[in-house]
Write an enzyme that holds these catalytic residues in place. Structure first.
Site, PDB file in Angstrom:
ATOM      1  N   HIS B 262       0.817  -1.218   0.000  1.00 41.78           N
ATOM      2  CA  HIS B 262       0.000   0.000   0.000  1.00 41.78           C
ATOM      3  C   HIS B 262       0.843   1.257   0.000  1.00 41.78           C
ATOM      4  O   HIS B 262       0.525   2.249  -0.648  1.00 41.78           O
ATOM      5  CB  HIS B 262      -0.867   0.061   1.265  1.00 41.78           C
ATOM      6  CG  HIS B 262      -2.246  -0.471   1.063  1.00 41.78           C
ATOM      7  ND1 HIS B 262      -3.118   0.071   0.163  1.00 41.78           N
ATOM      8  CD2 HIS B 262      -2.916  -1.497   1.634  1.00 41.78           C
ATOM      9  CE1 HIS B 262      -4.261  -0.593   0.194  1.00 41.78           C
ATOM     10  NE2 HIS B 262      -4.160  -1.564   1.075  1.00 41.78           N
ATOM     11  N   GLU B 328      -5.084  -1.953  13.119  1.00 44.04           N
ATOM     12  CA  GLU B 328      -6.216  -1.702  12.227  1.00 44.04           C
ATOM     13  C   GLU B 328      -6.815  -3.046  11.771  1.00 44.04           C
ATOM     14  O   GLU B 328      -8.013  -3.253  11.870  1.00 44.04           O
ATOM     15  CB  GLU B 328      -5.709  -0.901  11.020  1.00 44.04           C
ATOM     16  CG  GLU B 328      -6.785  -0.547  10.020  1.00 44.04           C
ATOM     17  CD  GLU B 328      -6.206   0.026   8.737  1.00 44.04           C
ATOM     18  OE1 GLU B 328      -4.988  -0.129   8.491  1.00 44.04           O
ATOM     19  OE2 GLU B 328      -6.988   0.614   7.955  1.00 44.04           O
ATOM     20  N   HIS B 329      -5.951  -3.929  11.277  1.00 43.46           N
ATOM     21  CA  HIS B 329      -6.382  -5.258  10.829  1.00 43.46           C
ATOM     22  C   HIS B 329      -5.672  -6.320  11.659  1.00 43.46           C
ATOM     23  O   HIS B 329      -4.444  -6.268  11.791  1.00 43.46           O
ATOM     24  CB  HIS B 329      -5.995  -5.501   9.368  1.00 43.46           C
ATOM     25  CG  HIS B 329      -6.485  -4.462   8.416  1.00 43.46           C
ATOM     26  ND1 HIS B 329      -5.656  -3.505   7.858  1.00 43.46           N
ATOM     27  CD2 HIS B 329      -7.720  -4.236   7.913  1.00 43.46           C
ATOM     28  CE1 HIS B 329      -6.371  -2.737   7.037  1.00 43.46           C
ATOM     29  NE2 HIS B 329      -7.629  -3.151   7.050  1.00 43.46           N
ATOM     30  N   HIS B 421     -32.495  28.026  36.909  1.00 42.79           N
ATOM     31  CA  HIS B 421     -32.770  26.605  36.667  1.00 42.79           C
ATOM     32  C   HIS B 421     -33.837  26.111  37.657  1.00 42.79           C
ATOM     33  O   HIS B 421     -34.824  25.491  37.263  1.00 42.79           O
ATOM     34  CB  HIS B 421     -31.491  25.770  36.860  1.00 42.79           C
ATOM     35  CG  HIS B 421     -30.570  25.771  35.679  1.00 42.79           C
ATOM     36  ND1 HIS B 421     -29.956  26.906  35.215  1.00 42.79           N
ATOM     37  CD2 HIS B 421     -30.141  24.762  34.859  1.00 42.79           C
ATOM     38  CE1 HIS B 421     -29.197  26.597  34.170  1.00 42.79           C
ATOM     39  NE2 HIS B 421     -29.290  25.299  33.934  1.00 42.79           N
TER      40      HIS B 421
END
Lengths: 435, 435
Positions: B262, B328-329, B421
């Protein structure tokens, strides 16, 4: 006086755009200074924390006193007024039981090709919770940030809170004890964020940092993002109230002021189809302002960022305006609030009907009060259990399933010029059915 | 040669730390330059896009040619080889059907106090999808980013892709057509991100921007975050393969190289308990490298960032290493991969068994290939339908439920010093049961 707009006026569109574009926060350029503090804390650890705490919080610490001792937390809890303690427990239990429903489930299935797919959720291992010091040190925010993490199953929740002159809000400590926070550190600012992200001799690093803070804290969170996860960067609070003329003007005025009293940069907007009602609300706001302890803050917010928008027809006109405002809090006080809500896409939280003031959601509704501000409800959600878990996707193929899917993968890998990708699949396709 | 580590060596811990800390991306300081491009594009719109496209992409555009015409998209689709087109359709259908299962459901319930709580999910209104130009312009990534948005119900998906010298990858256009992308713009870089965030005369702004890109694109996404939502900032790809000695070394070598090809900054790590197998894989990697078209890239990645880690026992040693790597993997090629997976917490995606190469997940598994890199699997998840929806929390009280919850809210508001409030609740509690 707040801005008053009428959708029938020719100048409405440009005035409304100006309202949306109003910059409510002076952008402080603290980035360079924060970068120094972060890198110094990363390098020197505890020593840097001690130096910055002396400088910014006028507090002399040692590595031994960085952490708030269990006894001090217990004492703070015991010292809280019984009614307040009970209210904290009540809120905690409601928040916990609502968030229990948000736990996502794992899934596995085998598809037609024989491939097994699925996902598995796991809790983030450790989380750092930042709590501001001073006036914005709210016990309710401790519950809102810590409970979803606890419900998600986060094993370690560390909290950082600056102790200016050594002082800590005892209710913040009490809330941390109730929520099950594991560690509390007497540090704040960018140095606390750096300590959480990189660790020091005393403080173990965390995987994700959540919680509100000033410009230094926000800038530090942006800088360490990637090394750790962060939640959203919170801006000033805001409410959009859509109300018909059948409401009590005093009730709606109180809701607008509840938001305005938070911060001079807070924003309260009323959309109504009834001009007389609009005037009545404005008058009620003035009356109530005069009695408010935080009058100055609320008045500044209402004057500078408040708006009253008169429309012709709520059903026809309000939804489009609401989506463009994409408010953090949306109150719909009409006879049929569900019908209007169904036509609105963007809001962090919605409060339906005349008996649902937004403030209930701040404390005891059960849902989270950490919500997207500054129009970010267009693309993000309030804090939930999902922010403290992460998903691992799962794929599992038999030799047969690989042969069914393989050819298309090889085709696409080849088309993308990735031959090793193609080979990683084809080498298995050509093998026998064994293994 | 890649790094070789042995868990039994005395220096293992420090070597493993060095591996984790290795900086795989030269941090390009493009922030200032990007800031200029973003603010110029915000100010000048189309004219700025046209100027930067001429300068960076050597392409002369006009407002009329900024957008890729429908005819050109159709022609690209028609010109694609039939087998590739079919593989894209096959991948699209598998991705779509898997992501259909990720649609979250709305919820409403009434609790014991009579309060109605719940949440409603809605799709983000519009999304910008960035697609890099040149070698990293992958049709598979178009599918992976566009399909979850489409399944979520996003009404408008706009895509930006730089067309250097006017050239676009026809398969990218074909994938966009298959996925149902609504608009494609011939612009790239920081200027494309600015156009998506702020809009130009031709390009309407979007609410969220997704997709990978170079350092300019990543920096621009960081800068516009807040104005729009963004997905994660993607780093170089990585795989961790846990394999016993019963695997074919050639198969595992192919998997390591599929990642390495890659990008020279990609990372492939093998963890095994079999020294002879480790050597066999290394030898197979060398053999396969010699035949690889992207040999140079893959060799650089394997040499500079690859690692082979020998452990004593996979069950005892691999899970802790896997969590520290938080890959990642993650491929688990053992006899009982589920047992090992159950002991591992942090991974973006897992691929179980000897017949599940990670590459199947890149293309046709059905799950998403956009996954957390650089150890961010510790706190984040891969892309899914959840990234294209947002949740509005819902609260609805009757007068009675308000009276049940009100006192605790008033107590806490008062304790926090927020009187408006408290008043917004008490004013309703004191009213009659009517309205």
């Amino acid at each position: 006086m707040p801005l008053r707009l009428n959708i029938s006026d020719p100048g409405f569109e440009s005035d409304f755009r100006a309202l949306l574009g109003a910059k409510r926060e002076a952008s402080q350029d603290v980035e360079a200074r924060v970068r120094e503090i972060v890198s110094d804390t990363r390098a020197r650890g505890d020593a840097a924390l001690i130096d910055y705490t002396l400088k910014f919080d006028a507090l002399e610490l040692t590595p031994q006193t960085l952490r708030v001792e269990a006894g001090a937390i217990e004492a703070a809890y015991e010292s809280a007024p019984a009614a307040t303690r009970e209210a904290l427990h009540f809120a905690h239990e409601r928040i916990r039981s609502h968030h229990e429903r948000q736990r996502p489930s794992d899934e596995r299935y085998v598809d037609a090709a024989g491939a097994e797919l699925g996902h598995r959720w796991t809790a983030i291992g450790s989380v750092g919770l930042y709590v501001p010091g001073g006036a914005a040190s709210y016990p309710s925010s401790v519950l809102m940030n810590a409970v979803p993490a606890k419900v998600a199953g986060v094993e370690r929740i560390a909290m950082a809170v600056p102790a200016r002159n050594g002082e800590l809000n005892p209710l913040v400590l009490a809330a941390a004890r109730i929520a099950g926070v594991d560690e509390i550190w007497r540090v704040g600012g960018a140095q606390a964020i750096a300590a959480f992200a990189y660790g020091t001799q005393s403080i173990a690093p965390v995987a994700k940092i959540v919680g509100p803070g000033n410009a230094y804290v926000a800038s530090a969170k942006r800088q360490v993002f990637g090394t750790v996860g962060i939640d959203m960067i919170a801006g000033p609070s805001e409410v959009l109230v859509i109300a018909d003329g059948e409401n009590d003007p005093d009730w709606i005025a109180a809701d607008l002021l509840a938001q305005a009293e938070h911060d001079a940069a807070a924003q309260s907007i009323l959309v109504t189809d009834d001009a007389a009602f609009a005037s009545a609300v404005e008058a009620a706001v003035e009356r109530q302002l005069a009695r408010l302890p935080r009058e100055e803050t609320a008045r500044a917010s209402w004057r500078d960022f408040g708006a009253v928008i008169l429309v012709r027809d709520l059903t026809a006109d309000a939804p489009a305006l609401a989506d463009r405002i994409a408010a953090e809090h949306l109150e719909i006080a009409t006879a049929d609030p569900e019908a209007l809500f169904a036509r609105i896409r963007d809001a962090g939280a919605v409060f339906l009907g005349r008996h649902t003031p937004e403030v209930i959601g701040d404390y005891v509704g059960g849902s989270n009060h950490v919500l997207p501000t500054a129009r970010s409800a267009r693309f993000s959600s309030g804090l939930s259990v999902l922010d403290f878990v992460k998903r691992t996707s799962v794929l599992k193929l038999s030799a047969e399933a690989l042969r069914a899917l393989g050819p298309s993968a090889v085709e696409l890998a080849t088309a993308e010029g990735l031959d090793a990708h193609a080979r990683s699949v084809s080498i298995r396709m050509n093998a026998g059915p064994g293994a």
